[in-house]
Enzyme design. Structure first.
Site, PDB file in Angstrom:
ATOM      1  N   ASP A   1     -33.368 -17.356 -20.060  1.00  0.00           N
ATOM      2  CA  ASP A   1     -32.417 -18.255 -20.718  1.00  0.00           C
ATOM      3  C   ASP A   1     -31.885 -19.311 -19.756  1.00  0.00           C
ATOM      4  O   ASP A   1     -31.572 -20.420 -20.169  1.00  0.00           O
ATOM      5  CB  ASP A   1     -31.264 -17.437 -21.312  1.00  0.00           C
ATOM      6  CG  ASP A   1     -31.797 -16.395 -22.269  1.00  0.00           C
ATOM      7  OD1 ASP A   1     -32.427 -16.781 -23.259  1.00  0.00           O
ATOM      8  OD2 ASP A   1     -31.628 -15.186 -21.996  1.00  0.00           O
TER       9      ASP A   1
ATOM     10  N   ARG B   1     -25.852 -11.245 -26.044  1.00  0.00           N
ATOM     11  CA  ARG B   1     -25.933 -12.621 -26.562  1.00  0.00           C
ATOM     12  C   ARG B   1     -27.351 -12.847 -27.066  1.00  0.00           C
ATOM     13  O   ARG B   1     -28.167 -13.491 -26.427  1.00  0.00           O
ATOM     14  CB  ARG B   1     -25.578 -13.604 -25.431  1.00  0.00           C
ATOM     15  CG  ARG B   1     -25.271 -15.003 -25.900  1.00  0.00           C
ATOM     16  CD  ARG B   1     -26.164 -16.016 -25.199  1.00  0.00           C
ATOM     17  NE  ARG B   1     -27.515 -15.951 -25.711  1.00  0.00           N
ATOM     18  CZ  ARG B   1     -28.596 -16.433 -25.094  1.00  0.00           C
ATOM     19  NH1 ARG B   1     -28.516 -16.958 -23.905  1.00  0.00           N
ATOM     20  NH2 ARG B   1     -29.795 -16.361 -25.649  1.00  0.00           N
TER      21      ARG B   1
ATOM     22  N   ASN C   1     -39.133 -24.706 -26.515  1.00  0.00           N
ATOM     23  CA  ASN C   1     -38.800 -23.283 -26.428  1.00  0.00           C
ATOM     24  C   ASN C   1     -39.416 -22.697 -25.174  1.00  0.00           C
ATOM     25  O   ASN C   1     -40.542 -23.055 -24.808  1.00  0.00           O
ATOM     26  CB  ASN C   1     -39.329 -22.559 -27.676  1.00  0.00           C
ATOM     27  CG  ASN C   1     -38.825 -21.130 -27.736  1.00  0.00           C
ATOM     28  OD1 ASN C   1     -39.237 -20.286 -26.946  1.00  0.00           O
ATOM     29  ND2 ASN C   1     -37.920 -20.864 -28.651  1.00  0.00           N
TER      30      ASN C   1
HETATM   31  O1  OAA Z   1     -35.958 -16.568 -27.812  1.00  0.00           O
HETATM   32  C1  OAA Z   1     -36.031 -17.806 -27.888  1.00  0.00           C
HETATM   33  O2  OAA Z   1     -36.555 -18.398 -28.807  1.00  0.00           O
HETATM   34  C2  OAA Z   1     -35.473 -18.635 -26.786  1.00  0.00           C
HETATM   35  C3  OAA Z   1     -34.476 -17.892 -26.038  1.00  0.00           C
HETATM   36  O3  OAA Z   1     -34.757 -17.270 -25.038  1.00  0.00           O
HETATM   37  C4  OAA Z   1     -33.112 -17.800 -26.576  1.00  0.00           C
HETATM   38  O4  OAA Z   1     -32.754 -18.540 -27.491  1.00  0.00           O
HETATM   39  O5  OAA Z   1     -32.375 -16.939 -26.084  1.00  0.00           O
HETATM   40 MG    MG Z   2     -33.359 -15.672 -24.733  1.00  0.00          MG
END
Ligand code: OAA
Ligand code: MG
Length: 636
Positions: free
Chosen positions: A351, A237, A536
């Site tokens: 996450d 994912r 973020n």
């Molecule tokens: O990577 C990023 O910007 C934030 C994150 O962990 C994701 O969306 O899985």
């Molecule tokens: Mg991530």
């Protein structure tokens, strides 16, 4: 010189006493060339115990007089071998400054001083000019700005990281707001989607089903020994882009470059890992440039066994205090891995936990703009996966701490909508376990718009991974019910954002407090400029990780996440609030990370989970003193 030792033994950094004489000035010139086969058993054995003696590896070392062969003949038969004929990957190690210029750990390019050029045989290998690192940064940022296409900027940054590590980090640190969207979301998402096509040199460690039973050996193939942080994905994912299989490697690489740039963790202590158990992405399986295993994902016992072997090998090789950050696993594995290994390892799921902590920080600081306490608000999520339920739980936990109400009660302030509608008690039986705590009493509600009208949330949070789901109707309903609706469209990258900044400001007549997961540029609405925030996890994980490492913490505890949120919220200035922002700018991120690290470490000491004793008096100062500096060092 370490670079020479590296090349003596072909990467593994096992430094031999017998190697070092060749690193000393004149001796190198007269020394005969030694040719070592890469990966020969004797060489490897020696590297491992750090005591290989060239002469002892007699069978696998060929001695050549440098004056005789000159190195331009096909002495190893590689050129004359047919394609189906196996050849030995010989590597010739010549002690000269040429290797130094090509060693990304030590390379300074045109910034090598006159003295260094003399001492390390670089005369003539570089043009006459000597420039400063500052000028190199200026040159590089100008060069990056010439590229119009974000992916070209990304490739240029990756090239720089391969060529000159210190310059890469200095550039990233000094232009963090501009370059974060290049090395990280959203561009890293596109890079992962096209990883097979842009692939040049392997980055990080690939552990596939083929390595089953040999993972410890694979870890030992990595050139650095003192690993402190591992970011690992299985690519199922990737951001909101779905299953990208082995092409997910861009994520651990990107996250770890932020560990260094934003959190000050030494690059050599960082290990990006991609676990390849196959992919269910048909497009990738059919893609001739796909770099991973061409099979459907292994699941069940086969998957669990590979992960178990990996986690065991990690602890065996790097000890109790190595931090393993899980990144972009699918829901059905992420929660289980976190709860399983949370008891035995220092693990953190970015996450679930990192996102939760950063969002809670934003909510805490937004109270300055909207008034009231957290308990006065009602929260509605679109998306009930890792991010959604992780954030929900941390909000409920914080309200519970603030009000002394039991968690079961405070959870009732939080509602979640998934693909089947509002999560309510009549759905309990069929819900995945991580959604069950959120099944409150309510009649069934099918759509998000209906849920907004029924629940009347003050805060709307998108964690669905599906773009453009905060429709005009949804956002307008938020604006009708709230003077200042809080709208967080968190899915990444930009293409998956639940609504754009422009939509949020336009549909609420500029009243929204809006943040996205990936950055949006400022928006002008009716003559006023609105600057959207970026909620973020990059605000949290680098400082959070630094706090764990500097205190020698052995387990992550939820209270550390709350401490990180509070630390981040405390860094928002009045000037930021005046602009409607609920996060500080990324420009000060290293200082912010040091504050987060200090608070996380303090909590760890308080909980008895820190092993670095005695506790440093001033944890903020200590955090700052631990941080990696990308400035060049002088070579003697
Ligand atoms: O990577 C990023 O910007 C934030 C994150 O962990 C994701 O969306 O899985
Ligand atoms: Mg991530």
């Amino acid at each position: 010189m370490i670079s020479l030792n590296r090349s003596c033994f072909l990467s593994n950094g096992g430094i031999s006493g017998n190697c070092s004489p060749f690193s000393q000035g004149q001796k190198r010139r007269s020394a005969s060339l030694k040719v070592v086969a890469v990966g020969t058993n004797a060489a490897r054995k020696g590297e491992r115990n750090g005591s290989i003696v060239m002469e002892n590896a007699a069978k696998e070392v060929v001695e050549l007089k440098s004056t005789v062969h000159g190195g331009d003949k096909d002495v190893y038969g590689e050129d004359t071998a047919s394609e189906d004929q196996p050849v030995t990957p010989w590597s010739v190690s010549v002690a000269s400054g040429y290797n130094l210029i090509r060693d990304p750990h030590h390379n300074k390019g045109l910034a090598f001083s006159e003295k260094e050029r003399d001492a390390h045989y670089m005369r003539g290998l570089l043009p006459p000019v000597v420039i400063s690192q500052e000028l190199q940064v200026k040159k590089m940022i100008n060069a990056i700005r010439q590229y119009q296409v974000p992916l070209q900027k990304y490739i240029a940054m990756m090239d720089l990281q391969e060529r000159n590590q210190k310059l890469f980090y200095k550039l990233l640190i000094e232009h963090v707001e501009e370059l974060l969207p290049v090395v990280y979301t959203p561009t890293v998402g596109e890079a992962c989607q096209k990883y097979g096509s842009i692939f040049q040199r392997p980055q990080g460690l690939f552990i596939s089903l083929k390595e089953k039973g040999k993972i410890l050996e694979v870890l030992r193939n990595w050139p650095e020994k003192n690993i402190q942080v591992i970011v690992v994905t299985d690519g199922e994912r990737i951001l909101g882009l779905g299953d990208l299989g082995c092409h997910g490697m861009g994520i651990p690489v990107g996250k770890l470059s932020l560990y260094t740039a934003l959190g000050g963790v030494r690059p050599s202590a960082c290990l990006p890992v991609t676990i390849d158990v196959g992919t269910n992405n048909e497009k990738l399986l059919d893609d001739e440039f796909y770099i991973g295993l061409r099979q459907k994902r292994a699941t069940g016992q086969e998957y669990a066994e590979l992960l178990q072997e990996f986690m065991t090998a990690v602890k065996q090789n790097y000890g109790e205090k190595v931090l393993v950050q899980f990144e972009d696993f699918a829901n059905h594995n992420a929660f289980d891995l976190l709860s399983k290994y949370g008891a035995t390892h220092l693990v953190f799921n970015d996450d679930i936990q990192g996102t939760a902590s950063v969002v809670l920080a934003g909510l805490l600081s937004s109270l300055k703009l909207v008034g009231g306490s957290l308990a006065d608000h009602t929260f509605l999520f679109l998306g009930a996966g890792e991010a959604g339920t992780g954030i929900a739980e941390l909000i409920a936990l914080e309200i519970s701490k603030q009000t002394n109400a039991p968690l079961e009660e405070t959870r009732k302030k939080v509602w979640l909508v998934d693909s089947k509608g509002l999560i309510v008690s009549s759905r309990l039986e069929s819900l995945q376990h991580f959604k069950k705590p959120w099944a409150h009493e309510h009649e069934p509600v099918k759509t998000l718009a209906e849920a907004v009208n029924a629940i009347k949330p003050t805060v709307l949070i998108g964690t669905s991974g599906v773009g453009r789901t905060f429709t005009k109707e949804v956002v307008e309903a938020m604006a009708t019910n709230n003077e200042r609706p809080i709208i967080l469209a968190l899915s990444n990258p930009t293409s998956q954002s639940e609504c754009t900044a422009e939509e949020a400001y336009t549909w609420t007549q500029g009243r929204a407090i809006y943040c996205s997961g990936s950055p949006f540029p400022p928006v002008e609405y009716e003559g006023k400029v609105y600057t959207p925030g970026q909620s973020n996890n990059a605000y949290i994980f680098p400082g959070f990780g630094l706090g764990l490492l500097m205190s020698g913490t052995i387990r992550v505890h939820d209270d550390m996440l709350l401490a990180a949120s509070e630390a981040l919220a405390s860094q928002v200035s009045q000037e930021d609030f005046d602009k409607g922002l609920i996060y500080p700018p990324f420009t000060n991120i290293r200082e912010i990370s040091a504050h987060i690290a200090a608070k996380v470490a303090a909590k760890s000491y308080e909980l008895g989970l820190a092993t670095r004793l005695p506790q440093p008096k001033d944890l903020f100062q200590y955090a700052e003193s631990c941080m990696y500096s990308p400035n060049y060092r002088s070579f003697r």
